[in-house]
Design a protein around this motif. Structure first.
Motif, short mmCIF file in Angstrom:
data_model
loop_
_atom_site.label_atom_id
_atom_site.label_comp_id
_atom_site.label_asym_id
_atom_site.label_seq_id
_atom_site.Cartn_x
_atom_site.Cartn_y
_atom_site.Cartn_z
N ARG A 62 47.12 34.60 41.62
CA ARG A 62 46.15 33.94 40.73
C ARG A 62 46.02 32.47 41.09
NH1 ARG A 62 48.58 36.46 36.03
NH2 ARG A 62 48.86 34.38 35.16
N ALA A 63 47.12 31.84 41.50
CA ALA A 63 47.07 30.43 41.92
C ALA A 63 46.29 30.29 43.22
CB ALA A 63 48.48 29.87 42.07
N ASP B 84 45.82 28.42 38.13
CA ASP B 84 45.63 29.81 37.72
C ASP B 84 44.13 30.05 37.55
OD1 ASP B 84 45.19 32.15 36.13
OD2 ASP B 84 47.24 32.03 35.39
N THR C 20 46.91 23.25 36.27
CA THR C 20 47.00 24.64 36.69
C THR C 20 46.05 24.95 37.83
OG1 THR C 20 46.89 26.94 35.98
CG2 THR C 20 45.28 25.46 35.02
N ASP D 156 51.19 35.92 39.51
CA ASP D 156 50.95 34.48 39.30
C ASP D 156 50.59 33.75 40.59
OD1 ASP D 156 51.63 35.04 36.70
OD2 ASP D 156 53.47 33.86 36.70
N ASP D 157 51.35 34.02 41.67
CA ASP D 157 51.08 33.29 42.91
C ASP D 157 49.71 33.64 43.47
OD1 ASP D 157 52.03 35.86 43.52
OD2 ASP D 157 52.96 35.21 45.40
N ARG E 293 44.84 38.88 34.34
CA ARG E 293 46.10 38.35 33.81
C ARG E 293 47.20 39.41 33.89
NH1 ARG E 293 43.95 35.99 29.07
NH2 ARG E 293 43.91 33.81 29.59
#
Length: 163
Positions: A133-134, A7, A5, A130-131, A125
Protein backbone atom coordinates in the motif's frame (compact mmCIF):
# COMPACT_ATOMS: atom_id res chain seq x y z
CA UNK A 1 1.71 18.39 0.23
CA UNK A 2 3.88 16.57 2.77
CA UNK A 3 2.05 13.86 4.60
CA UNK A 4 2.98 11.44 7.35
CA UNK A 5 1.69 8.52 5.31
CA UNK A 6 2.28 6.93 1.95
CA UNK A 7 -0.60 4.46 2.47
CA UNK A 8 -2.53 4.68 -0.78
CA UNK A 9 -5.86 4.26 1.02
CA UNK A 10 -5.14 7.20 3.33
CA UNK A 11 -3.95 9.38 0.42
CA UNK A 12 -7.11 8.65 -1.57
CA UNK A 13 -9.28 9.34 1.48
CA UNK A 14 -7.47 12.66 2.06
CA UNK A 15 -8.28 13.71 -1.52
CA UNK A 16 -11.92 12.69 -1.02
CA UNK A 17 -12.16 14.85 2.11
CA UNK A 18 -10.58 17.81 0.28
CA UNK A 19 -13.13 17.42 -2.53
CA UNK A 20 -15.92 17.58 0.05
CA UNK A 21 -14.43 20.78 1.51
CA UNK A 22 -14.25 22.28 -1.98
CA UNK A 23 -17.90 21.37 -2.59
CA UNK A 24 -18.83 23.40 0.48
CA UNK A 25 -16.85 26.35 -0.91
CA UNK A 26 -18.39 25.94 -4.38
CA UNK A 27 -21.87 26.06 -2.85
CA UNK A 28 -21.14 29.32 -1.00
CA UNK A 29 -22.31 32.44 -2.80
CA UNK A 30 -19.69 34.49 -0.91
CA UNK A 31 -16.77 32.31 -1.98
CA UNK A 32 -14.43 32.71 -4.94
CA UNK A 33 -16.18 29.95 -6.82
CA UNK A 34 -13.99 30.23 -9.91
CA UNK A 35 -10.82 29.67 -7.84
CA UNK A 36 -12.41 26.79 -5.93
CA UNK A 37 -13.52 25.21 -9.21
CA UNK A 38 -9.98 25.48 -10.63
CA UNK A 39 -8.61 23.68 -7.58
CA UNK A 40 -11.41 21.11 -7.63
CA UNK A 41 -11.03 20.40 -11.33
CA UNK A 42 -7.28 19.88 -11.05
CA UNK A 43 -7.66 17.69 -7.97
CA UNK A 44 -10.44 15.53 -9.42
CA UNK A 45 -8.65 14.90 -12.70
CA UNK A 46 -5.20 14.30 -11.14
CA UNK A 47 -6.76 11.99 -8.54
CA UNK A 48 -8.73 9.96 -11.10
CA UNK A 49 -5.85 9.70 -13.56
CA UNK A 50 -3.46 8.61 -10.80
CA UNK A 51 -5.94 5.99 -9.58
CA UNK A 52 -6.47 4.65 -13.09
CA UNK A 53 -2.77 4.76 -13.95
CA UNK A 54 -1.21 3.40 -10.77
CA UNK A 55 -3.73 2.03 -8.29
CA UNK A 56 -6.51 0.30 -10.21
CA UNK A 57 -4.21 -1.86 -12.39
CA UNK A 58 -2.40 -3.09 -9.27
CA UNK A 59 -5.65 -3.84 -7.44
CA UNK A 60 -6.90 -5.98 -10.33
CA UNK A 61 -4.16 -8.49 -9.49
CA UNK A 62 -5.59 -9.24 -6.03
CA UNK A 63 -8.09 -12.07 -6.05
CA UNK A 64 -9.97 -10.60 -3.07
CA UNK A 65 -10.41 -7.24 -4.79
CA UNK A 66 -13.36 -7.31 -7.18
CA UNK A 67 -12.31 -6.43 -10.74
CA UNK A 68 -15.88 -5.32 -11.45
CA UNK A 69 -15.50 -2.69 -8.72
CA UNK A 70 -12.36 -1.44 -10.48
CA UNK A 71 -14.17 -1.26 -13.84
CA UNK A 72 -17.10 0.49 -12.18
CA UNK A 73 -14.71 3.03 -10.64
CA UNK A 74 -13.32 3.87 -14.09
CA UNK A 75 -16.87 4.27 -15.44
CA UNK A 76 -17.73 6.60 -12.56
CA UNK A 77 -14.61 8.68 -13.23
CA UNK A 78 -15.89 9.16 -16.78
CA UNK A 79 -19.28 10.28 -15.46
CA UNK A 80 -17.61 12.70 -13.03
CA UNK A 81 -15.48 14.14 -15.85
CA UNK A 82 -18.60 14.72 -17.96
CA UNK A 83 -20.30 16.51 -15.04
CA UNK A 84 -17.12 18.50 -14.39
CA UNK A 85 -16.91 19.62 -18.02
CA UNK A 86 -20.55 20.73 -17.96
CA UNK A 87 -19.81 22.93 -14.93
CA UNK A 88 -16.53 24.28 -16.34
CA UNK A 89 -18.41 25.39 -19.46
CA UNK A 90 -20.85 27.57 -17.49
CA UNK A 91 -19.43 31.09 -17.47
CA UNK A 92 -21.52 32.76 -14.76
CA UNK A 93 -20.77 31.27 -11.34
CA UNK A 94 -23.84 33.07 -9.97
CA UNK A 95 -26.31 31.62 -12.48
CA UNK A 96 -29.03 29.03 -11.93
CA UNK A 97 -27.35 26.87 -14.58
CA UNK A 98 -24.10 26.90 -12.59
CA UNK A 99 -25.96 25.80 -9.45
CA UNK A 100 -27.65 22.96 -11.37
CA UNK A 101 -24.40 21.74 -12.95
CA UNK A 102 -22.64 21.95 -9.58
CA UNK A 103 -25.27 19.72 -7.98
CA UNK A 104 -24.91 17.21 -10.84
CA UNK A 105 -21.16 17.15 -10.22
CA UNK A 106 -21.61 16.80 -6.44
CA UNK A 107 -24.01 13.89 -6.99
CA UNK A 108 -21.67 12.08 -9.41
CA UNK A 109 -18.56 12.53 -7.28
CA UNK A 110 -20.22 11.75 -3.93
CA UNK A 111 -21.76 8.58 -5.36
CA UNK A 112 -18.35 7.43 -6.59
CA UNK A 113 -16.54 8.37 -3.37
CA UNK A 114 -19.12 6.54 -1.25
CA UNK A 115 -18.96 3.37 -3.35
CA UNK A 116 -15.18 3.41 -3.68
CA UNK A 117 -14.72 3.82 0.07
CA UNK A 118 -17.16 0.99 0.87
CA UNK A 119 -15.81 -1.48 -1.72
CA UNK A 120 -12.37 -0.94 -3.26
CA UNK A 121 -10.73 0.90 -0.39
CA UNK A 122 -12.01 -1.48 2.28
CA UNK A 123 -10.91 -4.44 0.13
CA UNK A 124 -7.51 -2.81 -0.34
CA UNK A 125 -7.12 -2.25 3.40
CA UNK A 126 -8.00 -5.89 4.12
CA UNK A 127 -6.09 -7.63 1.30
CA UNK A 128 -3.06 -5.53 0.38
CA UNK A 129 -0.03 -5.60 2.68
CA UNK A 130 1.11 -2.35 4.32
CA UNK A 131 4.38 -2.17 2.38
CA UNK A 132 2.57 -2.68 -0.93
CA UNK A 133 0.00 0.00 0.00
CA UNK A 134 2.93 2.34 0.70
CA UNK A 135 4.48 1.54 -2.70
CA UNK A 136 1.15 2.22 -4.37
CA UNK A 137 0.82 5.41 -2.34
CA UNK A 138 4.17 6.69 -3.58
CA UNK A 139 3.24 5.86 -7.19
CA UNK A 140 -0.18 7.50 -6.73
CA UNK A 141 1.37 10.63 -5.20
CA UNK A 142 3.97 10.94 -8.02
CA UNK A 143 1.42 10.42 -10.79
CA UNK A 144 -0.98 12.87 -9.15
CA UNK A 145 1.75 15.52 -8.89
CA UNK A 146 2.73 15.01 -12.53
CA UNK A 147 -0.88 15.52 -13.65
CA UNK A 148 -1.25 18.61 -11.46
CA UNK A 149 1.96 20.07 -12.93
CA UNK A 150 0.53 19.51 -16.42
CA UNK A 151 -2.56 21.65 -15.70
CA UNK A 152 -4.78 18.58 -15.95
CA UNK A 153 -7.84 20.46 -14.69
CA UNK A 154 -8.01 22.90 -17.59
CA UNK A 155 -11.24 22.93 -19.55
CA UNK A 156 -9.34 21.90 -22.69
CA UNK A 157 -7.84 18.86 -20.99
CA UNK A 158 -11.19 17.84 -19.46
CA UNK A 159 -12.74 18.18 -22.94
CA UNK A 160 -10.08 15.78 -24.28
CA UNK A 161 -10.82 13.29 -21.51
CA UNK A 162 -14.55 13.41 -22.16
CA UNK A 163 -14.17 13.46 -25.95
Amino acid sequence: MPSATNDVVELILADHRRMEELFRTLRSAEADRAAALREFSALLVAHSEAEEGEVYPALRRYKNVDGDDVDHGVHEHEEANEALLALLEVEDTRSEEWEEKLEELVTAVNHHVDEEERTLLNDTRENVADDRRAELGRAFREARAKHLDADCGSVDHVRELVG
